[in-house]
Write an enzyme that holds these catalytic residues in place. Structure first.
Site, short mmCIF file in Angstrom:
data_model
loop_
_atom_site.label_atom_id
_atom_site.label_comp_id
_atom_site.label_asym_id
_atom_site.label_seq_id
_atom_site.Cartn_x
_atom_site.Cartn_y
_atom_site.Cartn_z
NE ARG A 194 -4.35 -1.26 0.41
CZ ARG A 194 -4.65 -2.22 -0.48
NH1 ARG A 194 -3.83 -2.47 -1.49
NH2 ARG A 194 -5.77 -2.92 -0.35
CG HIS A 227 -3.02 -0.09 -6.86
ND1 HIS A 227 -3.47 0.50 -5.69
CD2 HIS A 227 -3.02 -1.43 -6.61
CE1 HIS A 227 -3.73 -0.46 -4.79
NE2 HIS A 227 -3.46 -1.64 -5.33
#
Lengths: 319, 319
Positions: A234, A282
Site C-alpha cells: 500500500r 496499482h
C-alpha cells in the site's frame, strides 16, 4: 442470507453492475441489492460484499453477520470508525490474486537484477554495453511480510537461484528462505538485503515503515551498489519524501512503486519523471471479478451450511 | 594431456589471460599454452579449450583428441572448414549458463506479458493507465527448441501459470508443457503461440528460420493482439529485414533480441531505435569463467581417467 453489494463505483472491473453480474451467476435466484442504487430493507441484509463502501453504511445494518472485503487489503474498510465491531471480516486470498502478485514481484526483481533501466537507456543511446552481468545467486532479495503472496513469490525467486530472505512480525519457516522476525530481526534482515520487496498490509504499525531510517539499514555491499526498494503493498507503507531524498542522496539506487498514498498519483508528483523510479498504476495484481466472486460465493454458501469462515481478519493486528 | 587455450581475445570475462588464470587454478602444475601468445609444440597438444579459435589452427595439431568449446553454441567452431572431422567436440552445459538464460527468458516474457514498454511510456507521459491486466494463464508462451535451457525456462514459466508449449526437431515430453515436433508440428505450435521464444542452436537447418512466413503463422487471437518474438539463440536464426517489416506491418507486435547477425550490432541498424524492439548486447547468459573452467577441467580429468565425454556435439545435426 441476503447479500448487499456495497462497492465504490469505479472503472473497468470495479463497476457495481459488473460485480452484480458475476455474483448473480454464482448465486442464481438470490436478491443481490446494490447500495446507493437499489431500495432494500436494512434489516434483511445479513452479508455484505464490500469495496470502499459508503462510510457509515455498514453500521445501519442491524442483522449483519459477515463482511466480505473484495480485496486482500482491509485498510480502507477498517478506516471507517463506524464499522461494526463484532462482525467478522473476510479478506480475499485467491490463487489468482497471489499468482498475479508473484508475476509482478518476479518481473520487477528481474528487471532490477538484470539492470533493465540501464540496458534500455543504452539501447536509446545506441550503446552496446560490455558484458558484466552477475547471476541470481549473487543477488540478495528480502521480502518484508511473509503472507500468502510473499511466500509464493519467494518460492519462484528461490527456483530462479536468488538468495532469498524474509522478515515477518511473528516467526515463520520457509523452504530455502532465511527468515527473520520481530523488531530484533529487522536490522540483520535489512543488512543482507540488496532488493527489498514490501508485501505488507497497511496497519497502524506498518504505516510509514519504508522510511529513511529503514533505507539506511539496507545492504550497501551488494552487486547493485545502492539497494532497491519495491513496494507492492500500500502507498501508506512508504514515505514519499524519504524515497525521493534517499534516491537523490544515493542511499537508494532505485524504487519500484505500484502503490501511492493518493491514487491516481497526482500529476505534480516528482515520482513520475524521476530517472530511477519505476512506477506502475496499482496494477500489480488486478482483481479478477470472476475469481473473487467465486471465492466469496463459495464462502457464503459454506457459511450458510454452518461451516467456519476462512481468512477472517484479526482486527487487533489489522489484517 | 596438454591443453591449449585457443580463445579469441575480447573484453571482460573473455580475455585469454583471464581464462588461463582460471584453468591454472583448476589444473595446477599443468602446461597450458595460449595460442598466438606462447610457443608450443603442435604435436604435444592433445586437447584444446576453444572459443572462436584462429581458423585453421586446430588442423595443425596432429595428436588432438578432444575439443572443448567454451560456450553452448558450436556454430562458430563448425564454420571452420578445416576443423578436424573425427575429433570429438564437447559443448558447455552448466547449471550456471542454463539458469542465467532462464532468468533472461522469464524476465522478457514477463516484460511483454505485463506490457512493460507500454507502462514505461505511460510513466514518461505522466499517464495513470486504467487497469486491465490479464493473468499468466491467459498468455501462451511457445518455446522453439527444447534443449536444457528451454526445459529449465519452461519449468519456471509453468510455475508462474503461463500456458507453455514447445517445439523440437524430435519429439520430447515435458511436464505441464504441450509439445510438438518436426516439420508437421510447426504450424499447430505457431498457431497457439502468443510469445515465441527461440532457444535453438544455429545450424544450416535453423539459419533464417525466424522469417516472415514463420511470423505469419503465429497466433493472432491472443491478449497481445500481435504476437511477440524473443531470440536468445543466435542472430543467424532471425532475418532482420523480416523482423523489421513484420513489426511495421503489425504482423509482429514486438521483438526482443539478444543476438544479432553482426555483433556488436552496427550503429546504423534500425533495430536500435525501433519503438517495438527491446535489444540487449548478447548478455542473456554471460559466461562465467569459473563455472565453465570447472566444467571443462572436470571433463578433462575424467577423460584422462578413461571416462566417456558428455555433451558431445553430433556433427550431423550441428549441435
Amino acid at each position: 442470507v441476503t447479500l448487499l453489494l456495497a462497492i465504490q463505483p469505479s472503472g473497468g472491473n470495479w463497476s457495481p453492475p459488473a460485480w452484480h453480474e458475476r455474483f448473480s451467476a454464482r448465486l442464481p435466484g438470490r436478491a443481490l441489492p446494490i447500495a446507493d442504487v437499489d431500495v432494500f430493507d436494512p434489516a434483511a441484509i445479513t452479508a455484505v460484499a464490500a469495496w470502499k463502501p459508503p462510510p457509515g453504511l455498514l453500521a445501519t445494518l442491524p442483522n449483519l453477520r459477515v463482511i466480505f472485503n473484495l480485496g486482500a487489503g482491509v485498510d480502507a474498510l477498517l478506516a471507517d470508525p463506524t464499522l461494526p465491531q463484532h462482525v467478522p471480516i473476510v479478506r480475499v486470498v485467491t490463487a489468482d490474486l497471489t499468482r498475479r502478485m508473484t508475476e509482478y514481484i518476479v518481473w520487477q526483481v528481474l528487471d532490477q537484477h538484470r539492470r533493465g533501466p540501464m540496458l534500455r537507456a543504452a539501447q536509446a543511446r545506441g550503446d552496446w554495453l560490455a558484458k558484466d552481468q552477475w547471476a541470481a545467486h549473487d543477488m540478495r532479495v528480502g521480502l518484508m511480510g511473509l503472507g500468502e503472496i510473499a511466500q509464493d513469490a519467494a518460492a519462484v525467486l528461490v527456483r530462479l537461484g536468488f538468495q532469498v530472505s524474509g522478515w515477518s512480525r511473528t516467526p515463520r519457516r520457509l523452504d530455502g528462505v532465511t527468515t527473520y522476525a520481530g523488531a530484533d530481526g529487522l536490522a540483520p534482515f535489512l543488512a543482507t538485503t540488496d532488493i527489498l520487496v514490501a508485501a505488507l498490509p497497511l496497519t497502524p504499525q506498518t504505516r510509514g515503515v519504508l522510511n529513511r531510517r529503514l533505507f539506511e539499514g539496507l545492504a550497501r555491499d551488494g552487486k547493485l551498489g545502492a539497494p532497491v526498494v519495491i513496494n507492492v503493498g500500500r502507498g501508506g507503507l512508504h514515505v514519499e519524501a524519504d524515497v525521493l531524498a534517499c534516491l537523490d542522496e544515493g542511499i537508494l539506487g532505485a524504487a519500484v512503486l505500484d502503490v501511492f498514498e493518493v491514487e491516481p498519483l497526482p500529476a505534480a508528483s516528482p515520482l513520475w519523471r524521476h530517472p530511477r523510479v519505476t512506477l506502475t498504476p496499482h496494477n500489480a495484481a488486478d482483481s479478477d471479478p470472476d475469481a473473487i466472486s467465486g471465492y466469496v460465493a463459495g464462502q457464503l454458501l459454506a457459511f450458510e451450511a454452518g461451516q467456519p469462515l476462512v481468512n477472517v481478519v484479526d482486527r487487533r493486528r489489522g489484517y
